[in-house]
Design a protein around this motif. Structure first.
Motif, PDB file in Angstrom:
ATOM      1  N   UNK A 101       1.015   9.994  -9.670  1.00 13.21           N
ATOM      2  CA  UNK A 101       2.447   9.209  -9.759  1.00 13.21           C
ATOM      3  C   UNK A 101       3.014   8.819  -8.456  1.00 13.21           C
ATOM      4  N   UNK A 102       2.926   9.939  -7.495  1.00 12.42           N
ATOM      5  CA  UNK A 102       3.708   9.685  -6.445  1.00 12.42           C
ATOM      6  C   UNK A 102       3.008   8.574  -5.621  1.00 12.42           C
ATOM      7  N   UNK A 103       1.741   8.583  -5.581  1.00 12.23           N
ATOM      8  CA  UNK A 103       1.090   7.543  -4.895  1.00 12.23           C
ATOM      9  C   UNK A 103       1.475   6.097  -5.367  1.00 12.23           C
ATOM     10  N   UNK A 104       1.565   6.094  -6.721  1.00 17.71           N
ATOM     11  CA  UNK A 104       2.059   4.745  -7.428  1.00 17.71           C
ATOM     12  C   UNK A 104       3.269   4.290  -7.016  1.00 17.71           C
ATOM     13  N   UNK A 105       4.277   5.368  -7.048  1.00 20.00           N
ATOM     14  CA  UNK A 105       5.659   5.161  -6.253  1.00 20.00           C
ATOM     15  C   UNK A 105       5.834   4.379  -4.867  1.00 20.00           C
ATOM     16  N   UNK A 106       4.747   5.042  -4.261  1.00 22.96           N
ATOM     17  CA  UNK A 106       4.817   4.820  -2.923  1.00 22.96           C
ATOM     18  C   UNK A 106       4.516   3.301  -2.682  1.00 22.96           C
TER      19      UNK A 106
ATOM     20  N   UNK B  34       0.889  -1.193   0.014  1.00 22.00           N
ATOM     21  CA  UNK B  34       0.052   0.033  -0.059  1.00 22.00           C
ATOM     22  C   UNK B  34       0.915   1.187  -0.040  1.00 22.00           C
ATOM     23  N   UNK B  35       0.542   2.293  -0.754  1.00 21.85           N
ATOM     24  CA  UNK B  35       0.884   3.607  -0.797  1.00 21.85           C
ATOM     25  C   UNK B  35       0.321   4.580  -0.812  1.00 21.85           C
TER      26      UNK B  35
END
Length: 638
Positions: free
Chosen positions: A573-578, A546-547
């Protein structure tokens, strides 16, 4: 939204493509699997699979409709209200139409009966009129005036004696009635009969001085076609009407009567004639001074009677009343009420075969307008069941059934509309739907939104061990649990792509950025708890990464065919990277999300900074080294 290829595990992308390919090959299975996932899809019988699919779809559809009605009780109430409105309206219209038709039939029946009654009134008046004409001759011609005194009372000296062969019923009037009187009567009666235009319906005219039949014209009635004898009246000469037990009663009633007295219908069989089955005998008493008739010890100044005999059968046939009423499907009964001093006697004059069914409730009655008799003639006409419309019962059933069907269709329409609305609300926010319905373009900017991304750890290896159907069942079971958590924590589900699940919070107007982060973080922690209860078919446990990331996004609807509500921006995109850089069964978030949760007043989130042997922070693709945090648990602030 972060493209799928940006994830670090390329094998996951391969697994997702496989699931998407299978889904497109069997589009009818997903709804069935959401309700019943124990169908044996490996069955070799395609008809059995089709049946199971149909039954699952039908059961799912019915359960969904019932739930919609429970959730929205106004929907069945509207359908019930429509049913009651339609039913009452149709029944009112039908019953009013039936009453109108009933009144119309009664009016038409009364008119038909009135026309028949008027015809009979006219014919009977014409038939009776010869009595009054003949009585005038008797009163003004001395040759007739003296006959009453000549015959005299039975048993008195100088009166006509009883006939030896028929002592009780007849008297011997030989020599009492002169040939001159007979010839005069024949001439007058023949003229009267001819002028009456009644033809053979008027059988004969008679003079009965002192109630003894003395003259008859014609003396013998013959058939108009073959001249055969119908009535030979010679045996009626000398008939003592007051002394004959069969005729005395009507004769006694005639003497004091002010008008015509009618007897019959009765059968006449005289001498060797064929006879008349239906005959009416009409008598008119002639009241003259210097004449006396004693009846029931009362002395009346009465000369005697003038009499006519009418062929009632021919008159009925001439009227055509049987044919008229039968053609209209009606029964009838014509009666004559004799207004006797002692009692009223009702005599049936004519009736149809089914006249016994006539009652006050199913018939109409009209009176014959006869002014020359002391009788009241009534014609009653009706039919079995009355004039009420028999079709009203089954028409009412049809109306109720039609209302029920229409209301059921209306209910299904409302349910379908509500389900479509609920489905739209699940696909995109209400504000976006309203803009689309107005034909607008949906573009929304949000300053601070918290995004949740998750995927299944080792999804590719799991997919290799399961059939496509089993994979679908597993994902459906997992994400159904997630969907319930979406409703519980009031967050917005963006979409699912294969094993990836995306949620957003903080977009609603009444929800600030901190509350949005709280809801998404609480959802993420609850999702981990749900995953712990999941097992694959071989008993292995499931794990997810989970991000979370918080920041500005732009949301909007892309395309016109199958439009989707999508999120754009660096924060997606940041949530996907997290998520891709997170660890199994852990929640990784950015420092912005960490700050928002730290400022929460409703929850106390337990978080820690992520550390590696190489130091604080991790390397994020496209961003470099960043400081991130683990969200471990939370509790509500009391």
């Amino acid at each position: 939204m972060a493209p799928l290829e940006e994830k670090e595990t390329d094998s996951d992308s391969t697994g997702l493509s496989e699931i998407a390919s299978i889904a497109s090959s069997r589009p009818n299975l997903w709804t069935s699997l959401s309700v019943k996932n124990d169908i044996d899809w490996n069955c070799d019988d395609p008809e059995e699979i089709q049946y199971l699919t149909f039954w699952s779809s039908f059961r799912s559809s019915m359960i969904s409709k019932i739930r919609t009605c429970i959730d929205k009780p106004t929907i069945p109430l509207k359908a019930v209200a429509l049913f009651l409105l339609l039913t009452s309206s149709l029944l009112i219209i039908l019953h009013r139409a039936a009453r109108t038709q009933e009144r119309l039939e009664i009016t038409e029946t009364r008119k038909l009966a009135g026309d028949v009654a008027s015809w009979f009134s006219g014919e009977l008046e014409k038939a009776i009129m010869p009595l009054f004409t003949l009585s005038q001759f008797v009163q003004h011609l001395s040759i007739f005036e003296e006959l009453g005194r000549k015959i005299g009372p039975r048993g008195r000296p100088m009166s006509a004696p009883p006939l030896l062969t028929r002592n009780i019923t007849h008297r011997n009037i030989t020599g009492v009635v002169s040939e001159e009187a007979t010839n005069e009567f024949e001439a007058i009666a023949a003229k009267i009969k001819k002028d009456s235009i009644l033809g053979s319906t008027l059988l004969n005219l008679q003079l009965a001085p002192h109630a003894v039949v003395s003259m008859i014209h014609p003396l013998i009635n013959r058939d108009e076609n073959d001249a055969s004898v119908i009535l030979d009246n010679r045996g009626a000469i000398g008939h003592d009407l007051l002394n004959d037990p069969n005729r005395a009663k009507i004769a006694r009633e005639t003497v004091p009567a002010p008008g015509v007295v009618i007897a019959g219908p009765l059968a006449l069989i005289q001498s060797n004639g064929t006879g008349v089955e239906d005959a009416l005998i009409a008598r008119l008493a002639i009241h003259m001074a210097n004449n006396s008739l004693i009846v029931d010890e009362v002395d009346y100044e009465c000369w005697g009677f003038v009499v006519i005999i009418i062929d009632w059968g021919k008159l009925k046939k001439k009227s055509g009343l049987y044919t008229k009423f039968e053609r209209e499907g009606l029964e009838f009964n014509m009666t004559r009420t004799d207004d006797d001093a002692a009692e009223k006697k009702v005599k049936e004059m004519a009736s149809s075969p089914g006249a016994s069914i006539l009652t006050d409730s199913n018939s109409v009655s009209v009176n014959l307008n006869l002014t020359t008799t002391n009788n009241m003639w009534t014609l009653t006409v009706g039919k079995e069941g009355g004039f009420k419309q028999k079709r009203i019962t089954w028409l009412s059933v049809v109306a109720v059934t039609a209302s029920l069907i229409f209301s059921w269709m209306f209910l299904l329409l409302l349910i379908s509309k509500e389900q479509c609305k609920q489905l739209l609300w699940k696909m995109m926010p209400k504000t976006a739907i309203k803009k689309l319905q107005r034909g607008g373009t949906v573009v929304e900017k949000h300053d601070m939104v918290t995004i949740f991304f998750s995927d299944i750890v080792g999804y590719t290896e799991i997919a290799d061990c399961l059939t496509p159907i089993e994979i679908m069942c597993m994902l459906n079971k997992l994400y159904t649990k997630f969907d319930k958590l979406v409703e519980k924590h009031d967050v917005y589900k963006v979409e699912t792509i294969g094993d990836a699940y995306m949620v957003a919070g903080g977009m609603a107007e009444d929800c600030n950025s901190i509350e949005g982060a709280e809801k998404v973080a609480a959802f993420a922690l609850s999702a981990l708890e749900q995953v712990k209860t999941m097992r694959t078919k071989n008993g292995s446990s499931l794990q997810i990464r989970v991000g979370l990331a918080s920041g500005p996004v732009v949301a909007g609807v892309v395309g016109t065919a199958m439009p989707r509500y999508c999120f754009f921006g660096d924060n997606v995109n940041m949530a996907s990277r997290m998520e891709s850089s997170s660890e199994p069964m852990r929640i990784q978030c950015t420092d912005v999300t960490y700050c928002l949760l730290s400022n929460s007043e409703s929850y106390n989130f337990k978080m820690c900074q992520r550390k590696r042997k190489s130091g604080l922070g991790i390397h994020i693709k496209g961003k470099g080294r960043m400081q991130t945090y683990w969200i471990n648990s939370f509790e509500r602030v009391s």
